[in-house]
Write a protein that holds these residues in place. Structure first.
Motif, PDB file in Angstrom:
ATOM      1  N   THR A   1      28.166  38.477  45.463  1.00  0.00           N
ATOM      2  CA  THR A   1      28.507  37.083  46.138  1.00  0.00           C
ATOM      3  C   THR A   1      29.530  37.109  46.992  1.00  0.00           C
ATOM      4  OG1 THR A   1      30.146  36.827  44.257  1.00  0.00           O
ATOM      5  CG2 THR A   1      28.030  36.295  43.664  1.00  0.00           C
ATOM      6  N   HIS A   2      29.502  35.988  47.704  1.00  0.00           N
ATOM      7  CA  HIS A   2      30.621  35.638  48.700  1.00  0.00           C
ATOM      8  C   HIS A   2      30.923  34.454  48.497  1.00  0.00           C
ATOM      9  CE1 HIS A   2      32.327  37.250  52.482  1.00  0.00           C
ATOM     10  NE2 HIS A   2      32.863  35.967  52.427  1.00  0.00           N
ATOM     11  N   ALA A   3      31.521  33.950  47.401  1.00  0.00           N
ATOM     12  CA  ALA A   3      31.888  32.854  47.099  1.00  0.00           C
ATOM     13  C   ALA A   3      33.148  32.303  47.806  1.00  0.00           C
ATOM     14  CB  ALA A   3      31.970  32.521  45.683  1.00  0.00           C
ATOM     15  N   GLU A   4      33.591  31.237  48.448  1.00  0.00           N
ATOM     16  CA  GLU A   4      34.727  30.869  48.829  1.00  0.00           C
ATOM     17  C   GLU A   4      35.905  30.286  47.934  1.00  0.00           C
ATOM     18  OE1 GLU A   4      34.063  28.002  52.042  1.00  0.00           O
ATOM     19  OE2 GLU A   4      32.238  28.564  52.051  1.00  0.00           O
ATOM     20  N   ILE A   5      36.182  31.530  47.095  1.00  0.00           N
ATOM     21  CA  ILE A   5      37.240  31.654  46.059  1.00  0.00           C
ATOM     22  C   ILE A   5      38.147  32.557  46.415  1.00  0.00           C
ATOM     23  CG2 ILE A   5      37.522  31.579  43.504  1.00  0.00           C
ATOM     24  CD1 ILE A   5      34.739  30.566  43.203  1.00  0.00           C
ATOM     25  N   SER A   6      39.594  32.243  46.302  1.00  0.00           N
ATOM     26  CA  SER A   6      40.521  33.255  46.488  1.00  0.00           C
ATOM     27  C   SER A   6      41.637  32.814  45.324  1.00  0.00           C
ATOM     28  CB  SER A   6      41.243  32.943  47.670  1.00  0.00           C
ATOM     29  OG  SER A   6      40.271  33.151  48.773  1.00  0.00           O
ATOM     30  N   SER A   7      42.206  33.795  44.513  1.00  0.00           N
ATOM     31  CA  SER A   7      43.349  33.935  44.059  1.00  0.00           C
ATOM     32  C   SER A   7      44.124  34.920  43.989  1.00  0.00           C
ATOM     33  CB  SER A   7      42.717  33.640  42.423  1.00  0.00           C
ATOM     34  OG  SER A   7      43.814  33.524  41.472  1.00  0.00           O
ATOM     35  N   SER A   8      45.590  34.792  43.757  1.00  0.00           N
ATOM     36  CA  SER A   8      46.637  35.933  43.806  1.00  0.00           C
ATOM     37  C   SER A   8      46.494  36.494  42.398  1.00  0.00           C
ATOM     38  CB  SER A   8      47.999  35.440  44.172  1.00  0.00           C
ATOM     39  OG  SER A   8      48.295  34.476  43.165  1.00  0.00           O
ATOM     40  N   VAL A   9      45.876  36.051  41.316  1.00  0.00           N
ATOM     41  CA  VAL A   9      45.860  36.433  40.011  1.00  0.00           C
ATOM     42  C   VAL A   9      44.770  37.436  39.996  1.00  0.00           C
ATOM     43  CG1 VAL A   9      45.563  36.072  37.647  1.00  0.00           C
ATOM     44  CG2 VAL A   9      46.819  34.473  39.256  1.00  0.00           C
ATOM     45  N   GLU A  10      44.950  38.744  39.664  1.00  0.00           N
ATOM     46  CA  GLU A  10      44.221  39.776  39.410  1.00  0.00           C
ATOM     47  C   GLU A  10      42.801  39.415  38.947  1.00  0.00           C
ATOM     48  OE1 GLU A  10      44.086  44.576  38.456  1.00  0.00           O
ATOM     49  OE2 GLU A  10      45.629  43.331  37.602  1.00  0.00           O
TER      50      GLU A  10
ATOM     51  N   VAL B   1      43.586  40.673  59.721  1.00  0.00           N
ATOM     52  CA  VAL B   1      44.485  40.063  58.703  1.00  0.00           C
ATOM     53  C   VAL B   1      45.767  39.658  59.251  1.00  0.00           C
ATOM     54  CG1 VAL B   1      42.961  40.546  56.856  1.00  0.00           C
ATOM     55  CG2 VAL B   1      44.881  42.118  57.545  1.00  0.00           C
ATOM     56  N   GLY B   2      46.004  39.766  60.361  1.00  0.00           N
ATOM     57  CA  GLY B   2      47.249  39.558  60.990  1.00  0.00           C
ATOM     58  C   GLY B   2      48.167  38.303  60.448  1.00  0.00           C
ATOM     59  N   TYR B   3      47.162  37.297  60.074  1.00  0.00           N
ATOM     60  CA  TYR B   3      47.731  36.024  59.609  1.00  0.00           C
ATOM     61  C   TYR B   3      48.546  36.204  58.179  1.00  0.00           C
ATOM     62  CZ  TYR B   3      43.453  36.392  56.738  1.00  0.00           C
ATOM     63  OH  TYR B   3      42.630  36.893  55.708  1.00  0.00           O
ATOM     64  N   SER B   4      48.089  37.413  57.612  1.00  0.00           N
ATOM     65  CA  SER B   4      49.054  37.908  56.269  1.00  0.00           C
ATOM     66  C   SER B   4      50.153  38.276  56.485  1.00  0.00           C
ATOM     67  CB  SER B   4      48.150  38.830  55.433  1.00  0.00           C
ATOM     68  OG  SER B   4      46.945  38.130  55.123  1.00  0.00           O
ATOM     69  N   LEU B   5      50.697  38.776  57.781  1.00  0.00           N
ATOM     70  CA  LEU B   5      52.158  39.169  58.043  1.00  0.00           C
ATOM     71  C   LEU B   5      53.079  38.099  58.497  1.00  0.00           C
ATOM     72  CD1 LEU B   5      50.817  42.239  60.132  1.00  0.00           C
ATOM     73  CD2 LEU B   5      51.417  42.086  57.715  1.00  0.00           C
ATOM     74  N   GLY B   6      52.456  37.026  58.569  1.00  0.00           N
ATOM     75  CA  GLY B   6      53.478  35.988  58.832  1.00  0.00           C
ATOM     76  C   GLY B   6      54.555  35.513  57.610  1.00  0.00           C
ATOM     77  N   ALA B   7      55.502  34.499  58.063  1.00  0.00           N
ATOM     78  CA  ALA B   7      56.457  34.227  57.177  1.00  0.00           C
ATOM     79  C   ALA B   7      56.196  33.610  55.957  1.00  0.00           C
ATOM     80  CB  ALA B   7      57.408  33.267  57.958  1.00  0.00           C
ATOM     81  N   HIS B   8      54.881  33.100  55.678  1.00  0.00           N
ATOM     82  CA  HIS B   8      54.593  32.611  54.569  1.00  0.00           C
ATOM     83  C   HIS B   8      54.216  33.538  53.679  1.00  0.00           C
ATOM     84  CE1 HIS B   8      51.225  33.600  57.140  1.00  0.00           C
ATOM     85  NE2 HIS B   8      50.197  33.679  55.910  1.00  0.00           N
ATOM     86  N   ALA B   9      54.254  34.846  53.935  1.00  0.00           N
ATOM     87  CA  ALA B   9      54.121  35.878  52.904  1.00  0.00           C
ATOM     88  C   ALA B   9      52.951  35.865  52.180  1.00  0.00           C
ATOM     89  CB  ALA B   9      55.413  36.271  52.328  1.00  0.00           C
ATOM     90  N   ALA B  10      51.707  35.544  52.493  1.00  0.00           N
ATOM     91  CA  ALA B  10      50.536  35.507  51.595  1.00  0.00           C
ATOM     92  C   ALA B  10      49.621  36.470  51.966  1.00  0.00           C
ATOM     93  CB  ALA B  10      50.095  33.911  51.709  1.00  0.00           C
ATOM     94  N   GLY B  11      48.763  37.004  50.697  1.00  0.00           N
ATOM     95  CA  GLY B  11      47.860  37.919  51.144  1.00  0.00           C
ATOM     96  C   GLY B  11      48.332  39.321  51.264  1.00  0.00           C
ATOM     97  N   GLY B  12      47.533  40.350  51.025  1.00  0.00           N
ATOM     98  CA  GLY B  12      47.695  41.786  51.145  1.00  0.00           C
ATOM     99  C   GLY B  12      47.060  42.469  51.967  1.00  0.00           C
ATOM    100  N   PRO B  13      47.266  43.802  52.359  1.00  0.00           N
ATOM    101  CA  PRO B  13      46.623  44.582  53.266  1.00  0.00           C
ATOM    102  C   PRO B  13      45.000  44.685  52.840  1.00  0.00           C
ATOM    103  CG  PRO B  13      47.803  46.038  52.014  1.00  0.00           C
ATOM    104  CD  PRO B  13      48.383  44.685  51.598  1.00  0.00           C
TER     105      PRO B  13
END
Length: 232
Positions: free
Chosen positions: A146-155, A211-223
């Motif tokens: 799947t490529h569902a449009e779902i994200s979560s920081s929870v494993e 994923v350069g947006y993940s390096l912004g000050a909002h500190a969201a997402g990982g490498p």
């Protein structure tokens, strides 16, 4: 043998990662499933454009790589996604009258045109009875990708939500028993086993520029984590 490669994000793909996969799989694998986000599609996005990109050039790069992939694998399937398919639908809705949408060709239709062993999902006539917008998942036996449009920081929360959705709809869509679900979109990699089933994140083929947006000050997402699925 089938392999699933996820999240290229051309032109922000990593050619060396892709080269290593092809060296490993050439001659050993019959089918390739490109499970979404093959192109990046920033220029058809509703988000503010922070850099100037050339979508025509991006589609051209995608076509060149797809021709290479089609020469290696007997069958190539291109799945829908949020970066191109969903953005393209919104782009049409915002810029063209509904009765003229049929005149605008989907970017992925340009990519597959003339390549006889390359098709777009969904190819299920049963699903097409309900919707034309089901190309974000593809089934092989009791495994669904799947490529569902779902994200979560929870494993594993995102892929668990996809699994629950698929199981609810399985009787209606005649999916049968679903025992393996692999979710793209999140650029994570890992697998979780239950007693007689498993869920997985699938990795990606992007470079850090994607994923350069993940390096912004909002500190969201990982490498991004490199990986792909091999189904035997």
């Amino acid at each position: 043998v089938t392999i699933m490669i996820y999240d290229f994000h051309i032109p922000y793909h990593d050619p060396e990662k892709i080269k290593r996969v092809l060296e490993n799989e050439k001659g050993n694998t019959r089918r390739l499933i490109i499970a979404g986000d093959y192109l990046n599609g920033s220029q058809i996005s509703s988000y503010p454009q922070m850099i100037q990109e050339n979508f025509q050039k991006e589609v051209g790069q995608g076509r060149v790589l797809l021709e290479q992939l089609a020469s290696i694998f007997d069958e190539v399937i291109l799945m829908d996604d949020n970066h191109i398919h969903s953005r393209w639908n919104r782009y049409l809705a915002n810029n063209l009258r509904p009765d003229t949408h049929f005149l605008a060709k989907h970017p992925y239709d340009f990519l597959v045109e003339g390549l006889k062993n390359v098709t777009r999902s969904c190819d299920s006539k049963r699903l097409e009875l309900f919707s034309k917008d089901t190309g974000w998942f593809y089934q092989i036996g009791d495994a669904i990708f799947t490529h569902a449009e779902i994200s979560s920081s929870v494993e594993f929360k995102a892929v668990r939500r996809v699994e629950d959705w698929l199981k609810k709809w399985a009787p209606v869509l005649e999916l049968g028993k679903v025992r393996f679900v692999a979710q793209a979109h999140n650029h994570k990699l890992g697998i979780y086993h239950d007693y007689d089933s498993a869920i997985a994140f699938t990795g990606c083929m992007v470079a850090m520029e994607a994923v350069g947006y993940s390096l912004g000050a909002h500190a969201a997402g990982g490498p991004p984590i490199t990986g792909y699925i091999r189904l035997v």
